[in-house]
Design a protein around this motif. Structure first.
Motif, PDB file in Angstrom:
ATOM      1  N   UNK A 153       0.849  -1.202   0.000  1.00  0.00           N
ATOM      2  CA  UNK A 153       0.000   0.000   0.000  1.00  0.00           C
ATOM      3  C   UNK A 153       0.884   1.251   0.000  1.00  0.00           C
ATOM      4  N   UNK A 154       1.845   1.298   0.915  1.00  0.00           N
ATOM      5  CA  UNK A 154       2.757   2.439   0.983  1.00  0.00           C
ATOM      6  C   UNK A 154       3.647   2.501  -0.245  1.00  0.00           C
ATOM      7  N   UNK A 155       4.077   1.335  -0.749  1.00  0.00           N
ATOM      8  CA  UNK A 155       4.943   1.294  -1.933  1.00  0.00           C
ATOM      9  C   UNK A 155       4.222   1.906  -3.134  1.00  0.00           C
ATOM     10  N   UNK A 156       2.952   1.541  -3.325  1.00  0.00           N
ATOM     11  CA  UNK A 156       2.189   2.087  -4.444  1.00  0.00           C
ATOM     12  C   UNK A 156       1.962   3.583  -4.328  1.00  0.00           C
ATOM     13  N   UNK A 157       1.624   4.053  -3.129  1.00  0.00           N
ATOM     14  CA  UNK A 157       1.407   5.491  -2.930  1.00  0.00           C
ATOM     15  C   UNK A 157       2.700   6.277  -3.147  1.00  0.00           C
ATOM     16  N   UNK A 158       3.818   5.739  -2.668  1.00  0.00           N
ATOM     17  CA  UNK A 158       5.106   6.417  -2.867  1.00  0.00           C
ATOM     18  C   UNK A 158       5.465   6.471  -4.348  1.00  0.00           C
ATOM     19  N   UNK A 159       5.199   5.387  -5.084  1.00  0.00           N
ATOM     20  CA  UNK A 159       5.511   5.361  -6.521  1.00  0.00           C
ATOM     21  C   UNK A 159       4.680   6.387  -7.281  1.00  0.00           C
ATOM     22  N   UNK A 160       3.401   6.507  -6.939  1.00  0.00           N
ATOM     23  CA  UNK A 160       2.550   7.511  -7.590  1.00  0.00           C
ATOM     24  C   UNK A 160       3.036   8.914  -7.236  1.00  0.00           C
ATOM     25  N   UNK A 161       3.479   9.115  -5.986  1.00  0.00           N
ATOM     26  CA  UNK A 161       4.035  10.408  -5.604  1.00  0.00           C
ATOM     27  C   UNK A 161       5.261  10.767  -6.422  1.00  0.00           C
ATOM     28  N   UNK A 162       6.147   9.805  -6.635  1.00  0.00           N
ATOM     29  CA  UNK A 162       7.334  10.051  -7.461  1.00  0.00           C
ATOM     30  C   UNK A 162       6.947  10.346  -8.908  1.00  0.00           C
ATOM     31  N   UNK A 163       5.922   9.643  -9.413  1.00  0.00           N
ATOM     32  CA  UNK A 163       5.468   9.893 -10.781  1.00  0.00           C
ATOM     33  C   UNK A 163       4.890  11.300 -10.910  1.00  0.00           C
ATOM     34  N   UNK A 164       4.134  11.731  -9.914  1.00  0.00           N
ATOM     35  CA  UNK A 164       3.586  13.094  -9.941  1.00  0.00           C
ATOM     36  C   UNK A 164       4.710  14.124  -9.920  1.00  0.00           C
ATOM     37  N   UNK A 165       5.760  13.855  -9.132  1.00  0.00           N
ATOM     38  CA  UNK A 165       6.914  14.768  -9.123  1.00  0.00           C
ATOM     39  C   UNK A 165       7.570  14.795 -10.500  1.00  0.00           C
TER      40      UNK A 165
END
Length: 504
Positions: A210-222
């Motif tokens: 769950x945290x891994x997916x949210x962090x990956x989406x955050x990096x993609x948004x950056x």
């Protein structure tokens, strides 16, 4: 780097065209290991073949990556079959000898979900949850469904696991698609995550994906130059597991050198805002229940797989620290590591990529943390994909993690039934191998940051596809000189922070 074409001046042949900026990178032509294995899937891609970066092509890559991810996780879920039938509801050490342990089914009864208790709302201290609130919300959602399944609590606990796996499958697919977008012309690098042994073995031990997916989406948004949205997802990820907050630590080092502190501040504001939105209601409702996660981790001593347990189990000269001393030393060593990474970021000739710095900061956190549960490798796998997409080094590190995965369960089996598993000395060696594998990959990332000629991404003609506002940005501080205010019109300006431009 530029290759002279003078050798073709006196010939009638036209040199083969190289890949254009819009072409996707073929793994069989870029990485020695996929090149060796290409014969099994039709051979190495031809010189005249081209992979255009069209929407259709990227969609096809994403579809294949999702299929690979689902296949990998399906095998891992199938490995839990012995535990699913008996071990999770019975006794003995079958869950260790068959290496099918998972935290998920035990939490259903152990934390009050089977008795309609809501995390952070219940005032019964035996039901307090040692996880942050987003993870608690995922657990409660699965429990709401599982409680309506006919049968006893053991049967509902099995369904609690099955329902949770669907959530984890979704977040794994989100992660691999985000990784495909983070690597620019190299979307196939995300196959390292999709096929990772660490994903196969550890995906359903806990709720870390769950945290891994949210962090990956955050990096993609950056990477898409949306700092506020990036912060929102980083904040939500931090509310699931603490490690995504380290992304902000890495970004501040890079943004300071590039003079992009305004964008970092927006990202920080988004992270703080989203974290508060999901945490404040529970802080107000039951502060003691909400705080239990932080108190639980603060009170922990040297726990499984950690550097501190390695010192304690060391047969030559055991070193034992109290829980409070480990907390202090962990904070000091992590701070020292971040300072060292910050110095590296400031002094290397070309500004490191986002993947480099985020991986190093997260790895330092894992190396010096009080505990290393096997599923923590899931935190690092996506960061390794964007830090150093090279299969050889990745698999060397993953082999070390596979050895540790087997060692922890066999050691627990020995504790349950003495002389029927792995002795303490052997388990200590496995911890050392896990630490050595992580440090090995860190060394490769550091070498890439120092010498961009070793960096697969930059040698592909890109600067920092995950960098967002940092991609191709000139340096303001650090080694590079500030960009001139009025560039000479007759000279082509190359940003001092762009390694790809300087090497082209």
């Amino acid at each position: 780097m530029t290759v002279s074409t003078s050798a073709f001046d006196d010939t009638d042949e036209t040199p083969e065209p190289g890949p254009e900026p819009g072409d996707l990178i073929a793994p069989s032509l870029d990485d020695p290991l996929p090149n060796l294995g290409a014969e099994g899937v039709g051979g190495v891609m031809g010189k005249r073949a081209r992979l255009r970066a069209s929407v259709l092509a990227r969609g096809t890559v994403a579809f294949v990556l999702i299929v690979l991810t689902l296949l990998t996780m399906s095998v891992g879920i199938g490995m839990r079959e012995p535990c699913f039938n008996t071990a999770w509801t019975g006794g003995g050490n079958q869950q260790y000898t068959h290496m099918c342990y998972s935290d998920i089914p035990f939490m259903y009864q152990g934390r009050g979900f089977s008795n309609d208790q809501v995390p952070y709302v219940s005032t019964n201290q035996s039901d307090y949850l040692e996880y942050p609130v987003v993870t608690g919300a995922a657990m409660e959602t699965a429990a709401l469904i599982a409680r309506h399944i006919p049968g006893d609590t053991n049967n509902q606990g099995r369904w609690f696991y099955l329902i949770t796996t669907w959530f984890l499958l979704a977040f794994a697919c989100i992660t691999v698609v985000a990784l495909a977008g983070l690597n620019g012309r190299r979307p196939w690098d995300a196959a390292m995550f999709a096929l990772a042994p660490g994903l196969l073995l550890n995906a359903t031990i806990n709720w870390d994906l769950v945290a891994v997916g949210l962090a990956a989406v955050g990096l993609l948004a950056w990477a898409r130059k949306k700092p506020v949205l990036a912060g929102v997802f980083i904040g939500l990820g931090t509310a699931a597991k603490l490690y995504p907050v380290l992304i902000l630590v890495a970004l501040v080092m890079l943004c300071w050198r590039a003079g992009k502190m305004r964008q970092w501040s927006l990202c920080l504001a988004g992270a703080v805002g989203s974290w508060l939105v999901v945490n404040l209601p529970f802080m107000i409702q039951n502060y003691a229940g909400w705080l239990y996660f932080y108190k639980f981790n603060d009170a922990r001593g040297a726990d499984w797989g950690s550097f501190w347990l390695f010192l304690e189990y060391n047969p030559i000269h055991p070193i034992v620290f109290s829980a409070s001393r480990i907390t202090l030393l962990f904070a000091v060593l992590l701070a020292f590591s971040c300072v060292a990474i910050g110095i590296l970021t400031s002094l290397v000739r070309f500004r490191p990529r986002v993947g480099h710095v985020v991986f190093l900061v997260a790895a330092a956190f894992i190396i010096f943390n009080k505990v290393y549960s096997p599923q923590y490798v899931l935190w690092l796998i996506p960061l390794a994909v964007i830090a150093r997409p090279r299969w050889r080094d990745f698999l060397i590190w993953q082999v070390c993690e596979v050895v540790y995965y087997g060692a922890i369960w066999l050691y627990l089996a020995d504790l349950s039934t003495p002389n029927r598993g792995l002795p303490q000395v052997a388990y200590d060696m496995a911890i050392g191998l896990h630490l050595a594998g992580t440090i090995f990959f860190c060394v490769q990332v550091i070498r890439d940051a120092i010498d961009p000629r070793r960096d697969p991404v930059r040698m592909s003609g890109m600067d920092d596809p995950a960098g967002g506002v940092l991609d191709q940005a000139p340096d303001v501080y650090g080694f590079g000189s500030p960009a001139p205010k009025e560039p000479e019109p007759e000279l082509e300006q190359v940003p001092s922070g762009s390694a790809a431009a300087a090497l082209s």
